[in-house]
Structure formats: structure tokens, C-alpha cells
Design a protein around this motif. Structure first.
Motif, mmCIF file in Angstrom:
data_model
loop_
_atom_site.group_PDB
_atom_site.id
_atom_site.type_symbol
_atom_site.label_atom_id
_atom_site.label_comp_id
_atom_site.label_asym_id
_atom_site.label_seq_id
_atom_site.Cartn_x
_atom_site.Cartn_y
_atom_site.Cartn_z
ATOM 1 N N PRO A 160 8.799 5.539 -37.389
ATOM 2 C CA PRO A 160 7.558 5.927 -36.716
ATOM 3 C C PRO A 160 7.079 4.814 -35.784
ATOM 4 O O PRO A 160 7.017 3.652 -36.181
ATOM 5 N N GLU A 161 6.751 5.158 -34.540
ATOM 6 C CA GLU A 161 6.378 4.153 -33.546
ATOM 7 C C GLU A 161 5.040 4.439 -32.880
ATOM 8 O O GLU A 161 4.602 3.664 -32.032
ATOM 9 N N GLY A 162 4.387 5.536 -33.242
ATOM 10 C CA GLY A 162 3.194 5.952 -32.517
ATOM 11 C C GLY A 162 1.914 5.257 -32.918
ATOM 12 O O GLY A 162 0.870 5.445 -32.284
ATOM 13 N N GLY A 163 1.948 4.469 -34.009
ATOM 14 C CA GLY A 163 0.738 3.792 -34.447
ATOM 15 C C GLY A 163 -0.327 4.772 -34.902
ATOM 16 O O GLY A 163 -0.033 5.861 -35.421
ATOM 17 N N LEU A 164 -1.572 4.413 -34.683
ATOM 18 C CA LEU A 164 -2.691 5.235 -35.143
ATOM 19 C C LEU A 164 -2.648 6.642 -34.564
ATOM 20 O O LEU A 164 -3.033 7.610 -35.220
ATOM 21 N N ALA A 165 -2.150 6.782 -33.342
ATOM 22 C CA ALA A 165 -2.153 8.079 -32.670
ATOM 23 C C ALA A 165 -1.275 9.106 -33.366
ATOM 24 O O ALA A 165 -1.476 10.320 -33.165
ATOM 25 N N MET A 166 -0.311 8.682 -34.177
ATOM 26 C CA MET A 166 0.564 9.660 -34.821
ATOM 27 C C MET A 166 0.234 9.876 -36.291
ATOM 28 O O MET A 166 0.939 10.610 -36.985
ATOM 29 N N VAL A 167 -0.828 9.248 -36.791
ATOM 30 C CA VAL A 167 -1.229 9.473 -38.187
ATOM 31 C C VAL A 167 -1.725 10.906 -38.330
ATOM 32 O O VAL A 167 -2.658 11.313 -37.645
ATOM 33 N N PRO A 168 -1.123 11.707 -39.196
ATOM 34 C CA PRO A 168 -1.501 13.112 -39.340
ATOM 35 C C PRO A 168 -2.689 13.272 -40.285
ATOM 36 O O PRO A 168 -3.274 12.294 -40.751
ATOM 37 N N ARG A 169 -2.996 14.492 -40.578
ATOM 38 C CA ARG A 169 -3.932 14.768 -41.664
ATOM 39 C C ARG A 169 -3.274 14.315 -42.964
ATOM 40 O O ARG A 169 -2.099 14.610 -43.206
ATOM 41 N N ILE A 170 -3.996 13.602 -43.810
ATOM 42 C CA ILE A 170 -3.364 13.004 -44.987
ATOM 43 C C ILE A 170 -4.018 13.420 -46.296
ATOM 44 O O ILE A 170 -3.573 13.005 -47.364
ATOM 45 N N VAL A 171 -5.053 14.260 -46.232
ATOM 46 C CA VAL A 171 -5.745 14.709 -47.453
ATOM 47 C C VAL A 171 -5.987 16.209 -47.358
ATOM 48 O O VAL A 171 -6.392 16.727 -46.317
ATOM 49 N N GLY A 172 -5.740 16.911 -48.459
ATOM 50 C CA GLY A 172 -6.050 18.335 -48.543
ATOM 51 C C GLY A 172 -6.341 18.709 -49.979
ATOM 52 O O GLY A 172 -6.357 17.856 -50.877
ATOM 53 N N CYS A 198 3.105 2.737 -39.890
ATOM 54 C CA CYS A 198 4.055 1.732 -39.433
ATOM 55 C C CYS A 198 3.510 1.109 -38.154
ATOM 56 O O CYS A 198 2.829 1.775 -37.370
ATOM 57 N N LEU A 199 3.801 -0.172 -37.968
ATOM 58 C CA LEU A 199 3.264 -0.892 -36.817
ATOM 59 C C LEU A 199 4.305 -1.884 -36.313
ATOM 60 O O LEU A 199 4.720 -2.789 -37.041
ATOM 61 N N ASN A 200 4.736 -1.681 -35.071
ATOM 62 C CA ASN A 200 5.695 -2.590 -34.433
ATOM 63 C C ASN A 200 4.950 -3.409 -33.390
ATOM 64 O O ASN A 200 4.519 -2.879 -32.368
ATOM 65 N N LEU A 201 4.810 -4.695 -33.652
ATOM 66 C CA LEU A 201 4.070 -5.579 -32.761
ATOM 67 C C LEU A 201 4.976 -6.401 -31.855
ATOM 68 O O LEU A 201 4.494 -7.263 -31.114
ATOM 69 N N GLY A 202 6.267 -6.145 -31.913
ATOM 70 C CA GLY A 202 7.183 -6.921 -31.106
ATOM 71 C C GLY A 202 7.623 -8.198 -31.801
ATOM 72 O O GLY A 202 8.799 -8.527 -31.813
ATOM 73 N N TYR A 203 6.685 -8.922 -32.386
ATOM 74 C CA TYR A 203 7.017 -10.138 -33.120
ATOM 75 C C TYR A 203 7.050 -9.907 -34.629
ATOM 76 O O TYR A 203 7.470 -10.785 -35.393
ATOM 77 N N ALA A 204 6.613 -8.759 -35.074
ATOM 78 C CA ALA A 204 6.614 -8.411 -36.497
ATOM 79 C C ALA A 204 6.604 -6.894 -36.628
ATOM 80 O O ALA A 204 6.008 -6.200 -35.793
ATOM 81 N N VAL A 205 7.272 -6.405 -37.661
ATOM 82 C CA VAL A 205 7.299 -4.972 -37.939
ATOM 83 C C VAL A 205 6.696 -4.752 -39.317
ATOM 84 O O VAL A 205 7.154 -5.319 -40.308
ATOM 85 N N ARG A 206 5.674 -3.921 -39.367
ATOM 86 C CA ARG A 206 4.975 -3.636 -40.624
ATOM 87 C C ARG A 206 5.244 -2.185 -41.020
ATOM 88 O O ARG A 206 4.959 -1.275 -40.258
ATOM 89 N N GLY A 207 5.777 -1.986 -42.184
ATOM 90 C CA GLY A 207 6.036 -0.627 -42.652
ATOM 91 C C GLY A 207 6.108 -0.582 -44.165
ATOM 92 O O GLY A 207 5.393 0.183 -44.813
#
Length: 431
Positions: free
Chosen positions: A283-295, A308-317
């Protein structure tokens, strides 16, 4: 065979998020079933190669001593790579290995099995080799899962089934993934003796390197390369944004092969034995691709939630997977205590996330994925600019010297001072 009993919680997916959530809930006495499509937990996981310890350290106090970790990362490298050259920032510090801020290279197949064993010891019923076809929904509430002809019921279902969660799509929590939201990653694990790794990468025993590359590894397009040193192997791969692949001239396997043959990497890999070759979506879209997560009766965690967050110097997942699992477990326990499994009751999951590093960091860097996507010079012009400038600085050929500023400006003008200013401004604003 799958059990016909009713469960407090059914978790779909035996990666880090699913197993951590299962462990935390079973530890509190809940009846938990964890369903993994692969033959064992970790059998389908090849992502990354590095995990930050702060989250797991809270859950497993002896995590560093017990877990099958590879090497503590004490050296960070970031490179701008062209076909002939490589400009690298090399940072070594023991500060990187201090408790609470330490990180480790891992082999997911081994590491995820350890987590699954911990979950089973806590009481999780783990079922592998089973595909969940659909969710069991009654009057708008998720009541469990459907696997073939079997229906298994639970008060709460947690989706931890990875970046392309078809179950989340089926229930309407998200749409089909768009090409700019995901990358295709391919990785090789290359075996080398421990002493050779330490000599070639300047590592002490049990210490290792995390190395990220921008430029030619992804064909000068959005993406990059990565390398992590393990105990007796190297995890090496590339990641390419799916939307950019269609415009490239090389296939992903060819890009990886070219990366391996680069004059900087080839000597480091000489004599290595190919142990594993695998691919994955990231996943590379950051906040914009976070879906609905509660139902009603359902939560979504980890990569399935786009954490997931790719900052270029670090990858967080992986660390986000741990924290989101922890938040989900707290929400489930609160719902269990109240005997209320409605969306309104489970919304505290969102509150827990909002107060965690997951949502705070995703919100802080919400514009960064768009910056990378719309600034192709980062992956083509700037690596070449850095190489040209340093070539002029270090190559001595007997020609009369020029003022350094004049030589540097000559190369900068090829990119354009205006472009540099615009990209610098956009980049600063995005972080």
C-alpha cells in the motif's frame, strides 16, 4: 476441518496484525479463531524485511531475546543511483539500537510463525490452508465468515487479510485498488556467510544495515530499491508504483536483475546463493487510501486498512500493523465488556487509532505520497544531478581547475533553478 463452535472473535489473516490481535484477545480469555489462507502463518508474507520494536516490546517484554530476529539495524544508507554511479548518505550510530528505538531485519516466514506460536500458546485456535470466501452478514451486521460450505459465527470479525482485502471490498468498506495506490514489490533472499556480510557491509556481529535506493532500481520512475542484511542472507528487492509500470520499458524481473548487476551491488552479492524469490503488493496511498475500518461486528487492521507509510528514507508498515492490532484488541475488549458489538460501540477503535502514532503519522505525512507521485525528477533527474556534481568534484584529469560554484551551477541549470525551488518547496510542505 473447521470447528462449528461460535467464537468471540474470528480473525482473517495470519500476518503480524492478525496474530498480534489474536494473542492479545486470547490472553484475556476470549475464544479466538485465526484463519490463514497459506499453509502456515508467514507462508505468503515477503514484505519489507525490517520491524521497529517499540510496539512489540510493549506486548512481549522479552521480544528481543525470544523472537527470531536477524540483525539489529545500526547503519542506515540512502542512495541516489544511476546506471553507472551511486551517491550515498551513510549513517552509523549506536543510537539506532537503543531500547525503544531499535529495529531489526526479519525474515517474515520465520518471524510470523513465531508470532503464531505465541498466539496459539495464549489460546488462539489457528487454522491454516483455508480460504475465507465471504463474510456472514445478517441484517447488516457481520456475524462471522463463510469458507466453502462452512459458516463460522463470531461476535466480531477482524479483517487482517492484506493490502488487497477482497472481503473489505465485498462488504463495501473500500473500492477496488487504484494503480497509483499500490506498488508491486519483488524480493530475493540471497544467502551469504555471516562473516562475509559483516566484512562487506561494515557491520559488527549481530548488527546490520538498512539501505534504500532511488533512481535506476525502479527505472527512473516512482519506486525504489531496498537491501537489508540478515544473519546469513541479504534481502534485496525493488518496489515500483503500479501506475508507473505501464509506462516503463522493462519488466519488474528485469529491473531487479539490472539492480543486482549494478557495479555497486554486484561485488557485495558475489558468491551468494538464491534462497527465495517472491512478490507482493504494497500500500502506497497513505492516509488517502485508508478505507472504512469499523462496522457492525467488524474491524479492519494492518495492510488491509492501508496502514503503511513510505517516506523515502524509512518504510513503516509492520510497526503500524502491531499498533493497529493493539488498538483493535482494546476496542474488542471494551465491546465484550459492554456486550455491544455494534458499530457505535466499536468506534472506540478509531479513537484509539487517532491517539496512536498510526493515524497521527499518516495525517502528518498525508501529502507526501502525492508529492512523490507528482515529482518524477526525484527518480530520474536528481540522481543524475548528484552523480554529475560529484563527478566534477572528485575526478582529477589534469585540466585547469574551475571555481567549484561555477561547476555545480552548470549542472543545476540542467535541471532548472525554478524546478529545484518548486520541488524543494513542495517537499518541505509535504512533511
Amino acid at each position: 476441518m473447521m470447528s462449528d463452535d461460535r467464537f468471540d472473535v474470528i480473525i482473517v489473516g495470519g500476518g503480524i496484525a492478525g496474530t498480534v490481535a489474536g494473542y492479545l484477545l486470547a490472553r484475556e480469555g476470549l475464544a479466538v479463531m485465526l484463519v490463514e489462507r497459506g499453509n502456515y502463518a508467514g507462508s505468503k508474507n515477503m514484505t519489507g524485511g525490517r520491524i521497529y520494536s517499540y510496539g512489540l516490546g510493549r506486548i512481549f517484554p522479552n521480544f528481543v531475546q525470544e523472537a527470531p530476529l536477524e540483525r539489529k539495524i545500526t547503519r542506515e544508507k540512502i542512495s541516489l543511483m544511476t546506471a553507472e554511479s551511486n551517491v550515498t548518505l551513510d549513517f552509523y550510530s549506536e543510537m539506532l539500537g537503543l531500547p525503544g528505538s531499535d529495529s531489526y531485519s526479519v525474515l517474515r516466514g520465520v518471524f510470523d510463525q513465531w508470532l503464531a506460536e505465541k498466539a496459539e500458546e495464549a489460546g488462539v485456535q489457528l487454522v491454516a490452508g483455508i480460504r475465507i470466501d465471504d463474510l456472514l452478514v445478517r441484517e447488516g451486521k457481520v456475524c462471522g465468515v463463510i469458507a466453502g460450505n462452512d459458516e463460522l459465527e463470531a461476535d466480531i470479525t477482524i479483517l487482517a487479510d492484506g493490502v488487497n482485502s477482497l472481503l473489505a471490498q465485498k462488504i463495501g468498506f473500500c473500492e477496488e485498488l487504484k494503480p497509483h495506490q499500490v506498488s508491486v514489490g519483488v524480493k530475493e533472499v540471497i544467502g551469504l556467510p555471516a562473516r562475509v556480510i559483516e566484512d562487506r557491509f561494515g557491520c559488527r556481529e549481530k548488527e546490520g544495515t538498512a539501505w534504500l535506493f532511488a533512481g535506476t532500481p525502479s527505472g527512473g520512475r516512482s519506486g525504489g530499491g531496498f537491501l537489508y542484511t540478515n544473519k546469513e542472507s541479504i534481502s534485496l528487492g525493488i518496489v515500483c508504483t503500479l501506475s508507473d509500470l505501464v509506462n516503463g520499458t522493462k519488466s519488474v524481473p528485469q529491473l531487479l536483475e539490472d539492480f543486482k548487476q549494478h557495479p555497486v551491488l554486484e561485488p557485495l552479492l558475489t558468491g551468494g546463493e538464491l534462497i527465495e524469490y517472491s512478490g507482493h503488493m504494497v500500500p502506497e496511498g497513505g492516509l488517502a487510501m485508508v478505507p472504512r475500518i469499523v462496522g457492525d461486528g467488524i474491524l479492519v487492521v494492518g495492510d488491509a486498512a492501508g496502514f503503511c507509510l513510505n517516506l523515502g528514507y524509512a518504510v513503516r508498515g509492520m510497526d503500524f500493523a502491531v499498533v493497529s492490532a493493539e488498538c483493535a484488541a482494546k476496542a474488542v475488549l471494551a465491546a465484550k465488556q459492554a456486550q455491544d458489538y455494534s458499530e457505535a460501540s466499536l468506534t472506540c477503535y478509531q479513537s484509539f487509532l487517532d491517539n496512536s502514532c498510526v493515524m497521527k503519522d499518516l495525517k502528518h505525512y498525508k501529502n507526501f505520497p502525492h508529492f512523490l507521485e507528482t515529482t518524477p525528477r526525484i527518480f530520474n533527474r536528481y540522481p543524475q544531478l548528484a552523480a554529475d556534481m560529484l563527478t566534477d568534484l572528485f575526478v582529477v584529469n589534469g585540466q585547469p581547475a574551475e571555481p567549484i560554484m561555477k561547476k555545480m551551477l552548470r549542472h543545476v541549470k540542467k535541471v532548472g533553478l525554478t524546478n529545484l525551488a518548486i520541488d524543494g518547496w513542495k517537499g518541505a510542505r509535504s512533511v
